[in-house]
Motif scaffolding. Structure first.
Motif, mmCIF file in Angstrom:
data_model
loop_
_atom_site.group_PDB
_atom_site.id
_atom_site.type_symbol
_atom_site.label_atom_id
_atom_site.label_comp_id
_atom_site.label_asym_id
_atom_site.label_seq_id
_atom_site.Cartn_x
_atom_site.Cartn_y
_atom_site.Cartn_z
ATOM 1 N N PRO A 353 39.090 12.018 93.674
ATOM 2 C CA PRO A 353 37.763 12.642 93.833
ATOM 3 C C PRO A 353 37.854 14.079 94.328
ATOM 4 C CG PRO A 353 38.194 11.188 95.678
ATOM 5 C CD PRO A 353 39.342 11.003 94.719
ATOM 6 N N VAL A 354 38.393 14.960 93.496
ATOM 7 C CA VAL A 354 38.534 16.368 93.858
ATOM 8 C C VAL A 354 37.928 17.235 92.765
ATOM 9 C CG1 VAL A 354 40.617 15.956 95.203
ATOM 10 C CG2 VAL A 354 40.821 16.531 92.803
ATOM 11 N N VAL A 355 37.716 18.497 93.099
ATOM 12 C CA VAL A 355 37.151 19.474 92.154
ATOM 13 C C VAL A 355 37.978 20.748 92.245
ATOM 14 C CG1 VAL A 355 35.122 20.800 91.472
ATOM 15 C CG2 VAL A 355 34.845 18.502 92.438
ATOM 16 N N LEU A 356 38.357 21.297 91.093
ATOM 17 C CA LEU A 356 39.049 22.579 91.032
ATOM 18 C C LEU A 356 38.097 23.608 90.429
ATOM 19 C CD1 LEU A 356 41.608 24.292 91.340
ATOM 20 C CD2 LEU A 356 42.257 23.592 89.029
ATOM 21 N N THR A 357 37.845 24.678 91.181
ATOM 22 C CA THR A 357 36.891 25.707 90.759
ATOM 23 C C THR A 357 37.581 27.057 90.695
ATOM 24 O OG1 THR A 357 35.140 24.495 91.913
ATOM 25 C CG2 THR A 357 34.658 26.761 91.247
ATOM 26 N N LYS A 358 37.313 27.802 89.609
ATOM 27 C CA LYS A 358 37.774 29.178 89.488
ATOM 28 C C LYS A 358 36.577 30.068 89.183
ATOM 29 C CE LYS A 358 42.518 28.261 87.936
ATOM 30 N NZ LYS A 358 43.530 28.517 86.868
ATOM 31 N N LEU A 359 36.459 31.160 89.958
ATOM 32 C CA LEU A 359 35.349 32.095 89.797
ATOM 33 C C LEU A 359 35.897 33.487 89.542
ATOM 34 C CD1 LEU A 359 33.317 31.025 92.965
ATOM 35 C CD2 LEU A 359 32.945 30.196 90.643
ATOM 36 N N ASP A 360 35.189 34.264 88.708
ATOM 37 C CA ASP A 360 35.573 35.669 88.578
ATOM 38 C C ASP A 360 35.049 36.427 89.790
ATOM 39 O OD1 ASP A 360 32.884 36.147 88.194
ATOM 40 O OD2 ASP A 360 33.050 36.765 86.114
ATOM 41 N N HIS A 361 35.287 37.722 89.835
ATOM 42 C CA HIS A 361 34.954 38.489 91.035
ATOM 43 C C HIS A 361 33.456 38.598 91.281
ATOM 44 C CE1 HIS A 361 34.624 41.422 87.787
ATOM 45 N NE2 HIS A 361 33.868 42.143 88.579
ATOM 46 N N THR A 362 32.631 38.208 90.279
ATOM 47 C CA THR A 362 31.181 38.249 90.474
ATOM 48 C C THR A 362 30.606 36.884 90.824
ATOM 49 O OG1 THR A 362 30.721 37.841 88.127
ATOM 50 C CG2 THR A 362 31.049 40.143 88.823
ATOM 51 N N GLN A 434 42.120 38.787 90.262
ATOM 52 C CA GLN A 434 40.730 39.080 90.561
ATOM 53 C C GLN A 434 39.833 37.863 90.304
ATOM 54 O OE1 GLN A 434 38.999 42.099 91.810
ATOM 55 N NE2 GLN A 434 41.109 42.041 92.581
ATOM 56 N N GLU A 435 40.296 36.727 90.845
ATOM 57 C CA GLU A 435 39.522 35.511 90.719
ATOM 58 C C GLU A 435 39.684 34.667 91.980
ATOM 59 O OE1 GLU A 435 41.119 33.781 87.186
ATOM 60 O OE2 GLU A 435 42.546 32.522 88.282
ATOM 61 N N ALA A 436 38.668 33.870 92.259
ATOM 62 C CA ALA A 436 38.685 32.979 93.426
ATOM 63 C C ALA A 436 39.022 31.570 92.970
ATOM 64 C CB ALA A 436 37.336 32.996 94.124
ATOM 65 N N VAL A 437 39.803 30.880 93.790
ATOM 66 C CA VAL A 437 40.207 29.508 93.504
ATOM 67 C C VAL A 437 39.748 28.635 94.670
ATOM 68 C CG1 VAL A 437 42.122 27.942 93.044
ATOM 69 C CG2 VAL A 437 42.204 30.296 92.190
ATOM 70 N N ILE A 438 39.026 27.551 94.348
ATOM 71 C CA ILE A 438 38.509 26.634 95.370
ATOM 72 C C ILE A 438 38.964 25.220 95.026
ATOM 73 C CG2 ILE A 438 36.469 25.828 96.604
ATOM 74 C CD1 ILE A 438 34.989 28.258 95.438
ATOM 75 N N PHE A 439 39.504 24.540 96.022
ATOM 76 C CA PHE A 439 39.915 23.146 95.881
ATOM 77 C C PHE A 439 39.012 22.324 96.798
ATOM 78 C CE2 PHE A 439 42.653 19.450 96.518
ATOM 79 C CZ PHE A 439 43.041 19.199 95.212
ATOM 80 N N SER A 440 38.227 21.407 96.189
ATOM 81 C CA SER A 440 37.212 20.661 96.947
ATOM 82 C C SER A 440 37.507 19.169 96.885
ATOM 83 C CB SER A 440 35.811 20.923 96.375
ATOM 84 O OG SER A 440 35.535 22.310 96.346
ATOM 85 N N LEU A 441 37.390 18.526 98.033
ATOM 86 C CA LEU A 441 37.639 17.092 98.143
ATOM 87 C C LEU A 441 36.326 16.389 98.501
ATOM 88 C CD1 LEU A 441 39.638 14.671 98.333
ATOM 89 C CD2 LEU A 441 39.910 15.258 100.754
#
Length: 793
Positions: A353-362, A434-441
């Protein structure tokens, strides 16, 4: 320059030179004797002998120079008139572009202008009579003295007829240069003359040095890169490998060519076919050869090698394969490790039950995947291209910090289309991409437990404050941490005076006894202790006192003691009056109900057996004996099945075998009548050889019978596990199927027969416990525990 005589005679020279030196030595001895050198011994000193030989040699050299000059002048006058070509040879000597000179005993006796220019002199007189080594450094590059080397070359030319060698010269300005000298001996009347040609090869040497340095640089670069070179001649099938390539292939050191079979033996057998195909294709298409293969090492380890090469052609046909190879084992291992980590990440994202998120700089979603999205009803990358600020505005503050380059660790409460989930987030900003990486549990369950725990704490506080029992809690030091209103009432000690003080200080006159201390010590060791029907000094009546060890969350350590004092005076009185009456009343009702049910079942069974069953049997006899024509077999088959079905129903309604042989045999016979093709039943019976009341056994039989019927009719199950166990004072049965399960409210049914509700009611009437565990598509498990009445009952 000659060495001292004793050293000269000790060296090995060609016989003509040795004889000349011997003669010169004899002349020196004679000269010394004739001049009557004072104190001359039989053998003069070596230095004196050497100086005398040198002086005689110089005299002989000057005479030779004069003789050659006279001969040259005479020859010039004589031959100029007789032979015009002689003047041409003289001009070739004088004006040749090559430096030409004549030597006697390695001393200059003549030279042309080119030699003067070569050595940096302007006048021939500055050169004549000097040793050739005077126009060279003191030592040659090989470390030997230039004079010794020049004399050695002179002797070799005299012995071989001619001799060519390379020489490091030095101009009169001190500038060094490389030259090639060709010595040719010419025999004169009394002396051996050396004709020499000296050519400046400094540019060639410099070019060669640059080439050699370039090759060395290339080799150093290859060595530094761990690259080995390979040359494979297609015609002879021979392979030339440098030391690095031999090491990569696990071959012994060497420099000679190897047969290709010896190299092929080092390649992993599974890679040979691929290597052959690539090589064949390259020869046909002239494309570059790029190949990765494994090498079997001596210790059975495997090394990965990458080869890249080009086919070299001769006369339009492939001739040689030239290339390089390097060890890529570390790179391959890194690739395998990276592949493993990627697979591991995929498993984590898709199976946990995890989520991998990648966002650009905006803040726009580049990627949003993971099993943790499913509770929100969101599929992988469903929000790709959307802004996180639009979809999840409550997270805006954290996302701005993240996009500003800060790492975050937060807990977020996400609500999406009516669904809510809690996530533990860990994020960072990759400046390179130039991107954000989020690992969510997904921690929804944990957060819900926290809420529940908080609610339970609040509820516990209310319970403590409003409990009818006296509640006291102690820490490990036996100091009071909780003291409710009933404790105040029981002890007449206010709460504020009790909290924080030792339990024995609060009630010294009541608790300072060895018995109480022993009880508390046992509880602190983790042992709960209950004192039933206890009496108190300050209050009349009977009390149950519970000493319970309080433990931490993982229940590994005791953190305190909870003391509960319950007044049971009235309860004991009422219980004593009501227990017997209630028990008798309950048993009477149960017996009456069950007796009525069984009587009705027996009546129906007898009606089926004696009525319908007999009629079917008589009908069958009439058909078999009723006329000349035999009855239709299909009709008889239907009648037989109807008769058997009637008997089965009658047997199910009144299991006589239960009364005759007991519960164990009755259940075994019940299972035998279940068609294995419809339902596979596994029966596990324990302790059923002990005696039990018939009413209890009949209840167990009916419950199992009904649950098997439900599994066949409603659950569409394939397997059923039945377990019946007689314990000390109860009989426990469990029926578990793998069917389609039941709806969320399985007890709300319209069937008034022996269904789930009837099973539950029967268990409750018998004083037992009933539990049901069922989920759609995951089967059903029913557990019933029935108490065994005492023999007196």
């Amino acid at each position: 320059m000659l060495q001292p005589a004793d050293l000269i005679m000790s060296r090995s020279f060609p016989s003509p030179i040795a004889s000349e030196i011997s003669a010169l030595r004899q002349q020196a001895l004679q000269h010394l004797t004739a001049t009557d050198v004072p104190h001359l011994t039989a053998e003069p000193p070596a230095e004196l002998l050497y100086q005398t030989m040198l002086a005689l040699q110089q005299q002989e050299l000057h005479r030779a120079q004069k003789q050659i000059k006279a001969l040259q002048q005479a020859a010039a006058h004589t031959t100029a008139a007789a032979d015009p070509t002689a003047d041409k040879f003289h001009r070739l000597f004088e004006y040749s572009s090559d430096a030409v000179f004549l030597l006697v005993d390695n001393h200059f006796v003549d030279c042309n202008a080119a030699l003067l220019a070569l050595v940096g002199e302007t006048d021939k007189q500055q050169l004549l009579g000097r040793h050739v080594a005077e126009f060279a450094p003191q030592k040659q590059p090989d470390g030997h003295s230039s004079r010794e080397r020049a004399d050695d070359y002179c002797r070799l030319a005299a012995a071989q007829g001619r001799y060519r060698y390379e020489w490091l010269g030095q101009r009169s300005t001190g500038e060094e240069f490389w030259g090639e000298i060709l010595l040719t001996p010419v025999q004169m009347d009394t002396h051996t003359l050396l004709h020499a040609v000296w050519r400046d090869i400094t540019p060639l040497k410099m070019a060669e040095q640059r080439r050699r340095e370039s090759e060395e640089d290339k080799q150093r670069a290859l060595d530094a890169a761990g690259v080995g070179t390979v040359m494979y001649t297609l015609g002879s099938k021979e392979v030339v490998l440098d030391e690095r390539a031999r090491t990569l292939l696990g071959l012994p050191p060497g420099s000679g060519p190897l047969p290709h079979t010896e190299v092929v033996r080092q390649v992993h057998p599974e890679d040979l076919d691929q290597a052959g195909e690539v090589l064949t294709k390259s020869q046909q298409t002239s494309q570059s050869v790029v190949l990765e293969f494994r090498v079997m090492c001596a210790d059975n380890a495997v090394r990965y090698v990458r080869f890249r090469g080009e086919i070299e052609k001769r006369e339009g046909q492939p001739d040689r394969l030239l290339g390089v190879m390097r060890d890529i084992s570390a790179h391959r291992q890194a690739q395998q490790e990276l592949s493993y980590k990627n697979r591991l990440l995929e498993h984590i994202v898709h199976d946990m039950p995890v989520v991998l998120t990648k966002l650009d700089h905006t803040g726009v979603f580049l990627e949003l995947i993971g099993l943790g999205l499913r509770p929100l009803g969101i599929q992988d990358n469903e929000l790709q291209g959307a802004s996180i600020f639009d979809g999840f505005p409550d997270e805006a503050e954290h996302m701005r910090r993240l996009l500003a380059g800060h790492s975050i660790s937060t807990i977020s409460h996400v609500v999406w289309e009516g669904k809510e989930v809690y996530y533990q987030n860990f994020g960072y900003f990759d400046k390179a991409k130039q991107e954000a990486v989020i690992f969510s549990l997904d921690i929804t369950e944990s957060e819900q437990r926290k809420k529940k725990l908080h609610a339970e704490k609040a509820f516990s506080k209310q319970v403590i404050d409003h409990s009818l029992d006296c509640l006291v809690s102690l820490d490990l030091n036996l100091c009071v941490t909780a003291w409710n209103q009933n404790a105040v009432q029981y002890t007449s000690v206010p709460e504020e005076q009790a909290l924080g003080r030792s339990f024995f200080e609060v009630l010294p006159h009541l608790l300072e006894t060895p018995e109480i201390r022993n009880v508390l010590e046992q509880v602190l060791k983790g042992k709960p202790i209950t004192l039933f029907n206890h009496t108190l000094r300050l209050r009349p009546g009977s009390y149950d006192i519970y000493y319970v060890p309080l433990k931490n969350t993982d229940r590994s350590e005791v953190t305190g003691i909870l003391i509960t004092i319950r007044d049971i005076t009235e309860r004991n009185r009422m219980l004593a009056d009501a227990v017997q009456l209630q028990r008798q009343h309950q048993q009477t009702i149960v017996r009456a109900v069950f007796a009525a049910q069984e009587a009705e079942r027996k009546r129906i069974a007898e009606a089926l057996h004696n009525g319908v069953g007999q009629l079917l049997y008589v009908t069958k006899l009439n058909l078999e004996n009723g006329g000349p024509c035999p009855p239709d077999p299909a009709v008889l088959q239907v009648l037989n099945e109807a008769i058997q079905a009637t008997r089965n129903v009658s047997h199910q309604l009144t299991p006589g075998i239960l009364e005759d042989f007991g519960l164990e045999v009755a259940l075994q016979e019940l299972v035998k009548h279940i068609p294995q093709s419809k339902l596979k039943v596994y029966l596990h019976l324990t302790g059923l050889d002990q005696p039990r009341p018939l009413l209890l056994e009949l209840s167990v039989y009916r419950i199992v019978q009904e649950l098997l019927s439900n599994a066949i009719k409603h659950a569409n199950a394939h397997q059923v596990h039945i377990q019946v166990e007689h314990e000390d004072d109860q009989i426990v049965l469990s029926v578990q199927d793998d069917g389609q399960g039941m709806p969320e409210s399985p007890l709300v049914v319209s069937d008034p027969g022996m269904g789930i509700i009837s099973i539950r009611n029967r268990a409750e009437l018998l004083g037992g416990r009933f539990s049901l565990d069922s989920h759609p598509d995951r089967g059903t498990t029913v557990r019933v525990a029935l108490p065994i009445p005492a023999k007196s009952e």
